[in-house]
Write a protein that holds these residues in place. Structure first.
Motif, PDB file in Angstrom:
ATOM      1  N   TYR A 100      47.137  55.472  -4.073  1.00 43.25           N
ATOM      2  CA  TYR A 100      48.425  55.482  -3.379  1.00 43.25           C
ATOM      3  C   TYR A 100      48.225  55.127  -1.902  1.00 43.25           C
ATOM      4  CZ  TYR A 100      53.115  57.309  -2.162  1.00 43.25           C
ATOM      5  OH  TYR A 100      54.412  57.465  -1.725  1.00 43.25           O
ATOM      6  N   LEU A 101      47.226  55.715  -1.289  1.00 42.67           N
ATOM      7  CA  LEU A 101      46.946  55.453   0.121  1.00 42.67           C
ATOM      8  C   LEU A 101      46.584  53.983   0.331  1.00 42.67           C
ATOM      9  CD1 LEU A 101      46.809  57.417   2.605  1.00 42.67           C
ATOM     10  CD2 LEU A 101      44.333  57.334   2.356  1.00 42.67           C
ATOM     11  N   ASP A 102      45.758  53.444  -0.531  1.00 43.24           N
ATOM     12  CA  ASP A 102      45.353  52.042  -0.433  1.00 43.24           C
ATOM     13  C   ASP A 102      46.549  51.106  -0.628  1.00 43.24           C
ATOM     14  OD1 ASP A 102      43.155  49.973  -0.395  1.00 43.24           O
ATOM     15  OD2 ASP A 102      44.005  49.569  -2.372  1.00 43.24           O
ATOM     16  N   TRP A 103      47.387  51.415  -1.622  1.00 46.64           N
ATOM     17  CA  TRP A 103      48.577  50.582  -1.875  1.00 46.64           C
ATOM     18  C   TRP A 103      49.527  50.613  -0.682  1.00 46.64           C
ATOM     19  CZ3 TRP A 103      53.707  52.207  -2.038  1.00 46.64           C
ATOM     20  CH2 TRP A 103      54.630  51.241  -2.445  1.00 46.64           C
ATOM     21  N   ALA A 104      49.730  51.803  -0.098  1.00 45.76           N
ATOM     22  CA  ALA A 104      50.644  51.942   1.032  1.00 45.76           C
ATOM     23  C   ALA A 104      50.201  51.074   2.202  1.00 45.76           C
ATOM     24  CB  ALA A 104      50.732  53.409   1.454  1.00 45.76           C
ATOM     25  N   TYR A 105      48.910  51.004   2.467  1.00 46.54           N
ATOM     26  CA  TYR A 105      48.406  50.201   3.578  1.00 46.54           C
ATOM     27  C   TYR A 105      48.541  48.708   3.292  1.00 46.54           C
ATOM     28  CZ  TYR A 105      45.294  48.659   7.328  1.00 46.54           C
ATOM     29  OH  TYR A 105      44.786  48.038   8.444  1.00 46.54           O
ATOM     30  N   ARG A 106      48.269  48.316   2.053  1.00 43.79           N
ATOM     31  CA  ARG A 106      48.365  46.896   1.685  1.00 43.79           C
ATOM     32  C   ARG A 106      49.799  46.390   1.691  1.00 43.79           C
ATOM     33  NH1 ARG A 106      47.495  46.192  -3.218  1.00 43.79           N
ATOM     34  NH2 ARG A 106      46.779  48.223  -4.004  1.00 43.79           N
ATOM     35  N   ASN A 107      50.748  47.263   1.383  1.00 39.74           N
ATOM     36  CA  ASN A 107      52.134  46.816   1.221  1.00 39.74           C
ATOM     37  C   ASN A 107      53.069  47.259   2.348  1.00 39.74           C
ATOM     38  OD1 ASN A 107      52.515  45.601  -1.745  1.00 39.74           O
ATOM     39  ND2 ASN A 107      51.002  47.251  -1.833  1.00 39.74           N
TER      40      ASN A 107
ATOM     41  N   GLY B 294      51.633  48.522   5.663  1.00 37.67           N
ATOM     42  CA  GLY B 294      50.978  48.551   6.954  1.00 37.67           C
ATOM     43  C   GLY B 294      50.645  49.942   7.447  1.00 37.67           C
ATOM     44  N   TYR B 295      50.327  50.020   8.735  1.00 35.95           N
ATOM     45  CA  TYR B 295      49.807  51.255   9.315  1.00 35.95           C
ATOM     46  C   TYR B 295      50.842  52.383   9.294  1.00 35.95           C
ATOM     47  CZ  TYR B 295      48.043  54.561  12.762  1.00 35.95           C
ATOM     48  OH  TYR B 295      47.629  55.695  13.396  1.00 35.95           O
ATOM     49  N   LYS B 296      52.089  52.071   9.656  1.00 32.63           N
ATOM     50  CA  LYS B 296      53.112  53.121   9.704  1.00 32.63           C
ATOM     51  C   LYS B 296      53.345  53.738   8.331  1.00 32.63           C
ATOM     52  CE  LYS B 296      55.619  51.453  13.772  1.00 32.63           C
ATOM     53  NZ  LYS B 296      56.929  51.003  14.303  1.00 32.63           N
ATOM     54  N   LYS B 297      53.362  52.858   7.318  1.00 33.24           N
ATOM     55  CA  LYS B 297      53.588  53.352   5.965  1.00 33.24           C
ATOM     56  C   LYS B 297      52.430  54.240   5.507  1.00 33.24           C
ATOM     57  CE  LYS B 297      55.320  53.545   1.782  1.00 33.24           C
ATOM     58  NZ  LYS B 297      56.538  54.315   1.484  1.00 33.24           N
ATOM     59  N   VAL B 298      51.210  53.815   5.727  1.00 31.42           N
ATOM     60  CA  VAL B 298      50.077  54.596   5.259  1.00 31.42           C
ATOM     61  C   VAL B 298      49.972  55.912   6.018  1.00 31.42           C
ATOM     62  CG1 VAL B 298      48.265  53.712   6.816  1.00 31.42           C
ATOM     63  CG2 VAL B 298      47.684  54.391   4.484  1.00 31.42           C
ATOM     64  N   LYS B 299      50.402  55.919   7.274  1.00 30.45           N
ATOM     65  CA  LYS B 299      50.395  57.166   8.053  1.00 30.45           C
ATOM     66  C   LYS B 299      51.382  58.169   7.458  1.00 30.45           C
ATOM     67  CE  LYS B 299      48.922  59.284  11.846  1.00 30.45           C
ATOM     68  NZ  LYS B 299      49.392  60.634  11.506  1.00 30.45           N
TER      69      LYS B 299
ATOM     70  N   THR C 258      54.739  43.459 -10.854  1.00 30.63           N
ATOM     71  CA  THR C 258      55.967  43.184 -11.606  1.00 30.63           C
ATOM     72  C   THR C 258      57.204  43.798 -10.976  1.00 30.63           C
ATOM     73  OG1 THR C 258      54.609  43.203 -13.624  1.00 30.63           O
ATOM     74  CG2 THR C 258      56.995  43.302 -13.912  1.00 30.63           C
ATOM     75  N   ASN C 259      57.132  45.060 -10.606  1.00 37.79           N
ATOM     76  CA  ASN C 259      58.314  45.773 -10.123  1.00 37.79           C
ATOM     77  C   ASN C 259      58.431  45.720  -8.604  1.00 37.79           C
ATOM     78  OD1 ASN C 259      58.829  46.473 -12.783  1.00 37.79           O
ATOM     79  ND2 ASN C 259      57.755  48.438 -12.619  1.00 37.79           N
ATOM     80  N   SER C 260      59.498  46.302  -8.121  1.00 37.84           N
ATOM     81  CA  SER C 260      59.726  46.366  -6.677  1.00 37.84           C
ATOM     82  C   SER C 260      58.823  47.420  -6.053  1.00 37.84           C
ATOM     83  CB  SER C 260      61.189  46.724  -6.396  1.00 37.84           C
ATOM     84  OG  SER C 260      61.469  48.029  -6.897  1.00 37.84           O
ATOM     85  N   LYS C 261      58.735  47.390  -4.693  1.00 39.48           N
ATOM     86  CA  LYS C 261      57.911  48.366  -3.996  1.00 39.48           C
ATOM     87  C   LYS C 261      58.450  49.775  -4.194  1.00 39.48           C
ATOM     88  CE  LYS C 261      56.320  45.212  -0.369  1.00 39.48           C
ATOM     89  NZ  LYS C 261      56.289  44.941   1.095  1.00 39.48           N
ATOM     90  N   GLN C 262      59.785  49.903  -4.235  1.00 37.29           N
ATOM     91  CA  GLN C 262      60.389  51.221  -4.426  1.00 37.29           C
ATOM     92  C   GLN C 262      60.027  51.801  -5.790  1.00 37.29           C
ATOM     93  OE1 GLN C 262      61.908  48.510  -3.375  1.00 37.29           O
ATOM     94  NE2 GLN C 262      62.614  49.009  -1.290  1.00 37.29           N
ATOM     95  N   ASP C 263      60.070  50.945  -6.835  1.00 40.65           N
ATOM     96  CA  ASP C 263      59.724  51.421  -8.177  1.00 40.65           C
ATOM     97  C   ASP C 263      58.249  51.791  -8.266  1.00 40.65           C
ATOM     98  OD1 ASP C 263      62.303  51.035  -9.013  1.00 40.65           O
ATOM     99  OD2 ASP C 263      61.932  49.042  -9.868  1.00 40.65           O
ATOM    100  N   THR C 264      57.417  50.985  -7.623  1.00 37.69           N
ATOM    101  CA  THR C 264      55.983  51.270  -7.654  1.00 37.69           C
ATOM    102  C   THR C 264      55.663  52.568  -6.931  1.00 37.69           C
ATOM    103  OG1 THR C 264      55.465  48.907  -7.737  1.00 37.69           O
ATOM    104  CG2 THR C 264      53.697  50.381  -7.066  1.00 37.69           C
ATOM    105  N   GLU C 265      56.308  52.785  -5.789  1.00 35.84           N
ATOM    106  CA  GLU C 265      56.059  54.025  -5.054  1.00 35.84           C
ATOM    107  C   GLU C 265      56.547  55.234  -5.837  1.00 35.84           C
ATOM    108  OE1 GLU C 265      56.282  55.818  -0.552  1.00 35.84           O
ATOM    109  OE2 GLU C 265      57.574  54.125  -1.072  1.00 35.84           O
TER     110      GLU C 265
END
Length: 593
Positions: A477-484, A486-491, A448-455
């Protein structure tokens, strides 16, 4: 130990000599018995005793007895039983006494399951007078009495066993129930026999049919004796259900029912039984064909009579348990299949009405609100479902389950007040136990919300949840970061969290797996993840593991094996240097510990 075994084998020689002398066994068979007995004796004399060894030994002795019995029948020899069979029976009892002293009930039950022919055990059950183990297991008495009644067709022996059992268990409901059932079965059997003899016009002079037994008077005596010792509605209902299986017990059923209504008039179970009883009363007994509409009309009337009793019950006994019985009945009827739309609609309306009445009385149990809401949603009564969900959280404001239920309703209906409701829920609830709500919130926010709100929600949840529950949110959180992202975000997320304890092993495993999925898998990063994981969970010393608990050696070894297996996969692409390093460290660690 060897001397003890030799002595036991020597003790068998007289019975074996008798077996050979009377022609029941050949010399070759005697030698085979000795070899088998020797092997079994060695097994039960070991330092580490096993229950299975005793069971096998006892089973062998009983099989030997069965074989002797068949040989006797074949050659017609019935003498020397004292020297042969009694000796074997005594040995079985000795084995039982020794084994049950160590394993108690479990050995006896295992033995009964293993040995299909336990006639010997039943026949000699009462011979073990000094074995308190037998006297402490009511179920075994019931099994023995059942065998006497059904296999040996001896009601006297079964009755004798039940009476002896009740000396040891004077307040055991199951014993009284089965004794009650046995006497009714015996009465039914004798009634059938007498009827057959009368139809055949045979003289009944030589048969002694007691009117007390035929009319179930012995069962009545058992019930009255039990009713003085065993309190509670459940026992009387159980006895009543047994009596209903026999068509000659109308007077007995009436007595039990009257005592139920007199002694337990305020018990919800009594009212529940009386109400449900209306379903079985007043059915059409006419042999004339009935139409579908007539059947529907009759069922409607019976259910209305049931509900009339329940309405009286919730007035006489206004408790949550009583309303729960009423609602459970309505739900059962509502879920019952019918081809009549009219009956189906009436059941639904009745059920919703009873839910509302219980709620208005503030006596609807918390566990039933979910079923009410589910029924409202299935009936497309969205507005009413929203009202009920709100009322539920007002009444049970400290229940996380109630808030979760209300939020699920709002999300399902795509209500605009979801965020507001989440905020309201966390104002009432403490941090502990709120994990399902945070998981639900971030899951809803992802769609529903934006990526910023979800994070922002994920980061907020890490501080709002209890330490043990924050572990799950870190993994999500780690799983969501990779799905939304990619690698740089999850790192980046991993870097921000890897020092934020407590952590879980799956947190590191997930990051290792992500790294291995990259085309340019970097050994430096993998080494970092492994080292951090091993630092957290790879020690069997005083270091604390997951959630402050020590890692067991088994957990530690599994972690090292996982690390090595993962590195073997990477080694094919990266030369295997990391695999060698971890292999060396793992060996050093286990040598040290």
């Amino acid at each position: 130990m060897a001397e003890r075994i030799e002595q036991r084998l020597e003790d068998r020689i007289p019975e074996l000599e008798q077996l050979e002398r009377v022609g029941l066994f050949t010399p070759k068979e005697i030698r085979a018995v000795l070899r088998k007995a020797s092997a079994l004796e060695y097994k039960i004399q070991r330092r580490a005793l096993r229950k299975e060894d005793f069971v096998n030994y006892i089973q062998y002795e009983i099989n030997l007895l069965e074989l002797i019995k068949k040989r006797r029948a074949r050659i017609g020899y019935s003498f020397k039983k004292e020297e042969i069979e009694s000796s074997i029976v005594h040995r079985v009892h000795s084995l039982f006494k020794r084994a049950t002293g160590k394993w108690k009930v479990s050995l006896f039950l295992s033995f009964i399951v293993t040995v299909s022919k336990w006639v010997l055990v039943t026949s000699h059950l009462l011979c073990i007078k000094t074995n308190s183990f037998i006297s402490s297991v009511a179920a075994l008495w019931i099994m023995a009495a059942k065998w006497e009644m059904e296999t040996r067709l001896s009601s006297e022996s079964a009755r004798h066993l039940f009476l002896r059992a009740l000396r040891f268990h004077p307040e055991c409901p199951k014993l009284y129930q089965e004794y009650f059932r046995m006497e009714l079965m015996n009465a039914e059997k004798q009634r059938k026999e007498k009827k057959e003899f009368e139809q055949a016009k045979m003289d009944l002079g030589e048969f002694n049919y007691s009117e007390e037994i035929l009319n179930g008077e012995l069962a009545r005596i058992i019930y009255r004796d039990a009713a003085q010792k065993i309190k509670g509605v459940e026992f009387r209902l159980a006895v009543l259900s047994i009596a209903k299986l026999f068509d000659f017990t109308q007077d007995l059923q009436k007595e039990i029912l009257e005592s139920l209504q007199t002694e337990y008039a305020d018990d919800p179970l009594t009212w529940d039984y009386m109400a449900r009883r209306e379903l079985d009363l007043g059915s059409l007994k006419s042999t004339e064909p009935t139409t579908k509409q007539m059947k529907v009309s009759e069922m409607t009337q019976r259910e209305e009579r049931c509900c009339a009793v329940f309405e009286e019950a919730v007035t006489a006994v206004p408790t949550e348990d009583m309303w729960k019985c009423y609602i459970t009945f309505c739900l059962e009827r509502c879920n019952r299949k019918t081809n009549s739309e009219e009956l189906k609609q009436k059941r639904l309306e009745r059920t919703l009405s009873v839910f509302s009445k219980a709620h208005e009385s503030s006596l609807l149990p918390e566990s039933l609100y979910k079923q009410w809401l589910q029924l409202l949603l299935e009936s497309n009564l969205s507005e009413k479902a929203t009202e009920v969900a709100e009322a539920a959280t007002k009444r049970f404001s400290l229940s996380a389950e109630m808030w979760q239920m209300r939020l699920q309703v709002l999300i399902q209906l795509k209500n605009d007040n979801v965020t507001q409701c989440f905020e309201e829920a966390f104002k009432h609830l403490k941090s502990k136990g709120t994990l399902p709500l945070w998981a639900l919130w971030v899951e809803w926010s992802e769609g529903t919300n934006s990526k910023q709100d979800t994070e922002a929600l994920y980061q907020r949840s890490l501080h709002a949840t209890a330490p043990a529950e924050s572990v799950t949110m870190k993994e999500k959180y780690l799983d969501w970061a990779y799905r939304n992202g990619g690698y740089k975000k999850v790192k980046r997320v991993f870097t921000s969290l890897h020092e934020n304890r407590p952590l879980s092993l799956d947190f590191f495993r997930k990051m290792i797996q992500i790294e291995k999925e990259q085309e340019s898998c970097k050994m430096l990063h993998l080494r970092e993840y492994y080292e951090r994981a091993l630092r957290e969970f790879g020690s069997t010393d005083s270091g604390k593991g997951f959630l402050g608990t020590k890692s067991s050696p088994r957990q530690t070894r599994k972690l090292w094996e996982y690390s090595l297996a993962s590195c073997e996969d990477v080694a094919g692409r990266s030369g295997g240097r990391l695999h060698f390093q971890i292999h060396f460290i793992a060996n050093w660690t286990f040598m040290k510990n």
